[in-house]
Structure formats: C-alpha cells, structure tokens
Design a protein around this motif. Structure first.
Motif, PDB file in Angstrom:
ATOM      1  N   TYR A 114       1.533   6.762  -3.315  1.00 49.94           N
ATOM      2  CA  TYR A 114       1.637   5.327  -3.585  1.00 49.94           C
ATOM      3  C   TYR A 114       0.912   4.527  -2.505  1.00 49.94           C
ATOM      4  CZ  TYR A 114       5.060   6.001  -7.345  1.00 49.94           C
ATOM      5  OH  TYR A 114       5.691   6.354  -8.520  1.00 49.94           O
ATOM      6  N   ALA A 115       1.004   4.972  -1.256  1.00 52.74           N
ATOM      7  CA  ALA A 115       0.270   4.301  -0.185  1.00 52.74           C
ATOM      8  C   ALA A 115      -1.229   4.370  -0.458  1.00 52.74           C
ATOM      9  CB  ALA A 115       0.600   4.938   1.164  1.00 52.74           C
ATOM     10  N   TYR A 116      -1.694   5.515  -0.903  1.00 51.93           N
ATOM     11  CA  TYR A 116      -3.104   5.687  -1.254  1.00 51.93           C
ATOM     12  C   TYR A 116      -3.509   4.745  -2.382  1.00 51.93           C
ATOM     13  CZ  TYR A 116      -6.861   7.787  -4.051  1.00 51.93           C
ATOM     14  OH  TYR A 116      -7.981   7.988  -4.816  1.00 51.93           O
ATOM     15  N   LEU A 117      -2.701   4.683  -3.424  1.00 49.06           N
ATOM     16  CA  LEU A 117      -3.040   3.833  -4.570  1.00 49.06           C
ATOM     17  C   LEU A 117      -3.090   2.364  -4.192  1.00 49.06           C
ATOM     18  CD1 LEU A 117      -0.905   5.567  -7.347  1.00 49.06           C
ATOM     19  CD2 LEU A 117      -3.397   5.576  -7.141  1.00 49.06           C
ATOM     20  N   ASN A 118      -2.333   1.996  -3.167  1.00 49.67           N
ATOM     21  CA  ASN A 118      -2.316   0.602  -2.714  1.00 49.67           C
ATOM     22  C   ASN A 118      -3.184   0.390  -1.474  1.00 49.67           C
ATOM     23  OD1 ASN A 118      -0.219  -1.072  -4.379  1.00 49.67           O
ATOM     24  ND2 ASN A 118       0.698   0.955  -4.128  1.00 49.67           N
ATOM     25  N   SER A 119      -4.020   1.386  -1.178  1.00 51.86           N
ATOM     26  CA  SER A 119      -4.981   1.307  -0.068  1.00 51.86           C
ATOM     27  C   SER A 119      -4.310   1.016   1.269  1.00 51.86           C
ATOM     28  CB  SER A 119      -6.061   0.254  -0.365  1.00 51.86           C
ATOM     29  OG  SER A 119      -6.761   0.582  -1.554  1.00 51.86           O
ATOM     30  N   SER A 120      -3.088   1.482   1.425  1.00 49.68           N
ATOM     31  CA  SER A 120      -2.354   1.323   2.681  1.00 49.68           C
ATOM     32  C   SER A 120      -2.423   2.644   3.444  1.00 49.68           C
ATOM     33  CB  SER A 120      -0.897   0.919   2.405  1.00 49.68           C
ATOM     34  OG  SER A 120      -0.214   0.645   3.604  1.00 49.68           O
ATOM     35  N   TYR A 121      -3.577   2.900   4.057  1.00 47.83           N
ATOM     36  CA  TYR A 121      -3.849   4.221   4.597  1.00 47.83           C
ATOM     37  C   TYR A 121      -3.054   4.515   5.870  1.00 47.83           C
ATOM     38  CZ  TYR A 121      -7.536   3.462   1.242  1.00 47.83           C
ATOM     39  OH  TYR A 121      -8.214   3.152   0.093  1.00 47.83           O
ATOM     40  N   GLU A 122      -2.740   3.495   6.651  1.00 43.04           N
ATOM     41  CA  GLU A 122      -1.909   3.724   7.824  1.00 43.04           C
ATOM     42  C   GLU A 122      -0.503   4.135   7.402  1.00 43.04           C
ATOM     43  OE1 GLU A 122      -0.397   4.594  11.233  1.00 43.04           O
ATOM     44  OE2 GLU A 122      -2.537   4.254  10.896  1.00 43.04           O
ATOM     45  N   ASP A 123       0.009   3.523   6.335  1.00 43.49           N
ATOM     46  CA  ASP A 123       1.295   3.966   5.803  1.00 43.49           C
ATOM     47  C   ASP A 123       1.193   5.409   5.326  1.00 43.49           C
ATOM     48  OD1 ASP A 123       3.274   1.970   6.102  1.00 43.49           O
ATOM     49  OD2 ASP A 123       2.398   0.794   4.495  1.00 43.49           O
ATOM     50  N   GLY A 124       0.095   5.738   4.667  1.00 47.30           N
ATOM     51  CA  GLY A 124      -0.078   7.106   4.195  1.00 47.30           C
ATOM     52  C   GLY A 124       0.006   8.102   5.325  1.00 47.30           C
ATOM     53  N   ARG A 125      -0.673   7.801   6.431  1.00 40.34           N
ATOM     54  CA  ARG A 125      -0.598   8.685   7.599  1.00 40.34           C
ATOM     55  C   ARG A 125       0.820   8.724   8.158  1.00 40.34           C
ATOM     56  NH1 ARG A 125      -6.176   7.008   8.728  1.00 40.34           N
ATOM     57  NH2 ARG A 125      -5.403   5.023   9.530  1.00 40.34           N
ATOM     58  N   ARG A 126       1.476   7.573   8.206  1.00 45.97           N
ATOM     59  CA  ARG A 126       2.836   7.503   8.748  1.00 45.97           C
ATOM     60  C   ARG A 126       3.784   8.376   7.932  1.00 45.97           C
ATOM     61  NH1 ARG A 126       3.516   2.438   8.265  1.00 45.97           N
ATOM     62  NH2 ARG A 126       3.206   1.798  10.415  1.00 45.97           N
ATOM     63  N   PHE A 127       3.656   8.335   6.614  1.00 50.04           N
ATOM     64  CA  PHE A 127       4.592   9.067   5.763  1.00 50.04           C
ATOM     65  C   PHE A 127       4.469  10.574   5.938  1.00 50.04           C
ATOM     66  CE2 PHE A 127       4.251   5.262   2.644  1.00 50.04           C
ATOM     67  CZ  PHE A 127       5.122   4.529   3.439  1.00 50.04           C
ATOM     68  N   ILE A 128       3.247  11.079   6.128  1.00 54.63           N
ATOM     69  CA  ILE A 128       3.070  12.531   6.221  1.00 54.63           C
ATOM     70  C   ILE A 128       3.122  13.052   7.647  1.00 54.63           C
ATOM     71  CG2 ILE A 128       1.723  12.596   4.081  1.00 54.63           C
ATOM     72  CD1 ILE A 128      -0.792  12.973   5.789  1.00 54.63           C
ATOM     73  N   ARG A 129       3.167  12.171   8.635  1.00 55.27           N
ATOM     74  CA  ARG A 129       3.150  12.596  10.047  1.00 55.27           C
ATOM     75  C   ARG A 129       4.296  13.533  10.421  1.00 55.27           C
ATOM     76  NH1 ARG A 129       2.080   7.511  12.583  1.00 55.27           N
ATOM     77  NH2 ARG A 129      -0.092   7.858  11.903  1.00 55.27           N
ATOM     78  N   PRO A 130       5.509  13.332   9.893  1.00 61.39           N
ATOM     79  CA  PRO A 130       6.592  14.270  10.253  1.00 61.39           C
ATOM     80  C   PRO A 130       6.312  15.714   9.848  1.00 61.39           C
ATOM     81  CG  PRO A 130       7.519  12.243   9.381  1.00 61.39           C
ATOM     82  CD  PRO A 130       6.040  12.175   9.142  1.00 61.39           C
ATOM     83  N   PHE A 131       5.457  15.928   8.857  1.00 60.00           N
ATOM     84  CA  PHE A 131       5.092  17.305   8.503  1.00 60.00           C
ATOM     85  C   PHE A 131       4.406  17.978   9.689  1.00 60.00           C
ATOM     86  CE2 PHE A 131       4.601  15.670   3.902  1.00 60.00           C
ATOM     87  CZ  PHE A 131       5.926  15.900   3.633  1.00 60.00           C
ATOM     88  N   PHE A 132       3.509  17.248  10.335  1.00 62.27           N
ATOM     89  CA  PHE A 132       2.802  17.820  11.477  1.00 62.27           C
ATOM     90  C   PHE A 132       3.763  18.141  12.608  1.00 62.27           C
ATOM     91  CE2 PHE A 132      -0.059  17.082  15.299  1.00 62.27           C
ATOM     92  CZ  PHE A 132      -0.610  18.350  15.250  1.00 62.27           C
ATOM     93  N   ASP A 133       4.763  17.274  12.805  1.00 67.26           N
ATOM     94  CA  ASP A 133       5.775  17.556  13.822  1.00 67.26           C
ATOM     95  C   ASP A 133       6.481  18.876  13.528  1.00 67.26           C
ATOM     96  OD1 ASP A 133       5.185  15.149  15.062  1.00 67.26           O
ATOM     97  OD2 ASP A 133       6.746  14.049  13.979  1.00 67.26           O
ATOM     98  N   ALA A 134       6.764  19.118  12.251  1.00 63.61           N
ATOM     99  CA  ALA A 134       7.414  20.374  11.860  1.00 63.61           C
ATOM    100  C   ALA A 134       6.480  21.565  12.066  1.00 63.61           C
ATOM    101  CB  ALA A 134       7.865  20.305  10.410  1.00 63.61           C
ATOM    102  N   TYR A 135       5.198  21.393  11.711  1.00 63.49           N
ATOM    103  CA  TYR A 135       4.235  22.484  11.907  1.00 63.49           C
ATOM    104  C   TYR A 135       4.133  22.844  13.393  1.00 63.49           C
ATOM    105  CZ  TYR A 135       2.570  21.192   7.188  1.00 63.49           C
ATOM    106  OH  TYR A 135       2.466  20.901   5.859  1.00 63.49           O
TER     107      TYR A 135
END
Length: 323
Positions: A114-135
């Motif tokens: 949804y962030a992508y569809l609304n061109s809110s790319y910083e939100d997009g990065r924010r939403f997936i960032r916890p995955f990297f913390d887990a990795y």
C-alpha cells in the motif's frame, strides 16, 4: 485465539464461511471477555470486508478501533479500509503503529505494498525494516529456515527494498543491507546481489542476462523445478532491447508456461507488451493490454515482482488511474 476465532475457523473449514457473520451476530457480547470481544470485533469487520461491503467494513473497524485502540490487527484492518476509502494518510498512519512482529509478515508486506501504491517509499522502507533486524539476529537466510519462523524470504525483502530504492533514488539502506548480509550471514547466494544492485541502479537490465541464463541452465537439469519465471525474466529483458513492437511481443508471448508456473506470469506478458507499445508509440495496443492487465491485477503487481520484471516504470503510469 479465543473460542470466537475457533468458531469462525471451524465454520470456514466446513465450507460455511458465508454463515460466519450471521453466527457472530447472534453472540451475546455482554458475556464475552475483553479478548473475546476484541476478536469478535475484528472478525465482524472482516466478514464485511471479504464480502466487498467496504462502507460497512469501515464503520465496523472504526467502532472496533474505538473500543480496542491498541489492537494491532484492528489497527491494520482499519488502516487498510481507510486506504480503500481513498484516505491513504489515515491508513498509513495506522500502519506505522503495527510493526512486525505485532502483525504477521504477510500483513506487513501488504502495508509495504500500500505504501508503494501511494508512492510513500519511506513508509515502505519503515514497514519492512524489522525484517532486517530479525535477519541480523538469526544470520541464517535459508528460505525454509526463515519461513518456519514467520519471516519472508530474504530475496523478497531485498527486492522490496530495491524497488523503493529505484523509485526514491535513495540507495543508502539497500547498500547497507547488502554489505551486512554478505559479511555476516549464511545460507544464501550473495554473489548475485551486487550485480542486481548495479543493474537496477543504472537501469541496465542486460547486465542480469548472464546470471539468469546460468541459473536457468542449472535448474533445467532438475525437471521438478518450474522454469517459467526465469524464462520470462530473460524474455522481458530481451524484449526491452527489441527493435520493433512485434519483436518485443513475440519474445514474451512465445514463453510457454505450464501448470506449475505462476498464473500471474501471463499478466507479466500483458503488461510487458503494453510497455513496449508505449515505447513504440502504439496507443491502441497499449490501451488494450493495460485494460486486460488492470482487470486481472486491480492493485498492480507487488513491488518485488514489478522490480524483477522491469515493470516499475510501467506501473508508475498506472498508479494515477487506480480505482
């Protein structure tokens, strides 16, 4: 999950999903605990959402949020409903309250979409960032290992992040992630990451062809693995270099797909031809293919798919017409 959720699951497994709303409506809410009422409120909204009654779903999730403002699942569902109601700022604001692992990874990826569809790319990065913390904690990036721990495949995460990098022009986080996993993680083929990163950064799709052809040769030796996706990626890149619309169309439409291939690969063909028609100035073909694509992919491709098939640019032109 409470007995309310168990009841809904039982009806669904018995093929009685259409009866869930009626059954929920007969439950005496006064006799429920807070946890049971929270789950009831969420499920009652979902029944309207799944039935396409967006106005009803929005009202139910608003009421649920008023009663349970700290429920991550209700926050997500209300946020999604706001976006469907063309109020993306309200939706994204709620999504910011629901980081992984408060909600499952598939919901987080939906938020990023949804962030992508609304061109809110910083939100997009924010939403997936916890995955990297887990990795970083696990340091093992094998697909099965991550899947059973409720995490997305690393390749999917990396592609989401790369898509946001392409669209925003901000490559710092992708470079940091790529460098870290190469030096600290295992059970993943890291050799392709720098090649992919440079190809996407410079817009040079042909740089990926040697790697893709080598991989196709390898998996073709094991018939159990479907090859449609990789053959389509190669054809799409070749079509971008084709001298005519007809040549580009032939390259992708001649990729034979089998039952085990992803069904959406047919939609990749459709949008690739639309993109070629745009490039060669044939608005009639472009319009026809876009209409077909939009009928099958109302929310467009997810950013990771659009990235891998070089369709981010094509979808940017379609965003303005999203229903």
């Amino acid at each position: 999950m409470t007995w309310v959720g168990d009841l809904a699951n039982k009806l669904a497994k018995e093929g009685k999903a259409g009866e869930i709303e009626q059954v929920l409506g007969k439950i005496d809410l006064a006799g429920l605990s807070d946890a049971e009422r929270e789950e009831w409120s969420h499920l009652y909204g979902i029944t309207a959402f799944q039935d396409g009654r967006d106005d009803v779903a929005l009202q139910r999730f608003r009421e649920a949020y008023h009663q349970f403002p700290n429920s991550p699942l209700i926050q997500f569902s209300l946020g999604q409903q706001y976006i469907r109601a063309k109020e993306p700022e309200k939706g994204l604001a709620l999504f910011r309250k629901t980081p992984f692992p408060k909600i499952p990874q598939q919901y987080v990826l939906a938020e990023a979409r949804y962030a992508y569809l609304n061109s809110s790319y910083e939100d997009g990065r924010r939403f997936i960032r916890p995955f990297f913390d887990a990795y970083k904690t696990l340091k093992i990036l094998d697909d099965h290992f991550l899947f059973i721990r409720g995490l997305p495949f690393f390749g999917s995460y990396w592609n989401y992040l790369a898509a946001f990098s392409v669209l925003s022009g901000d490559w710092a986080e992708l470079d940091e992630v790529t460098s870290y996993v190469q030096g600290n993680c295992s059970d993943y083929d890291f050799s392709e990451l720098p090649i992919k990163r440079d190809a996407y950064h410079d817009g040079q799709a042909t740089r990926l062809l040697p790697t893709l052809r080598k991989r196709l040769e390898k998996i073709s030796a094991t018939p159990v693995f479907p090859t449609g996706a990789i053959r389509m990626r190669i054809a799409v890149i070749e079509a971008r270099q084709a001298p005519t619309l007809r040549a580009a169309q032939d390259l992708v439409e001649n990729v034979a797909l089998v039952e085990s291939d992803f069904r959406w690969l047919e939609d990749v063909k459709t949008l690739t031809v639309a993109e070629a028609a745009y490039r060669f100035g044939d608005p009639a073909v472009e319009k026809q293919r876009v209409t077909t694509f939009r009928r099958r992919q109302a929310l467009l491709f997810e950013p990771d798919i659009a990235l891998e098939f070089w369709l981010l640019g094509a979808q940017e032109r379609l965003k303005v017409d999203l229903d």
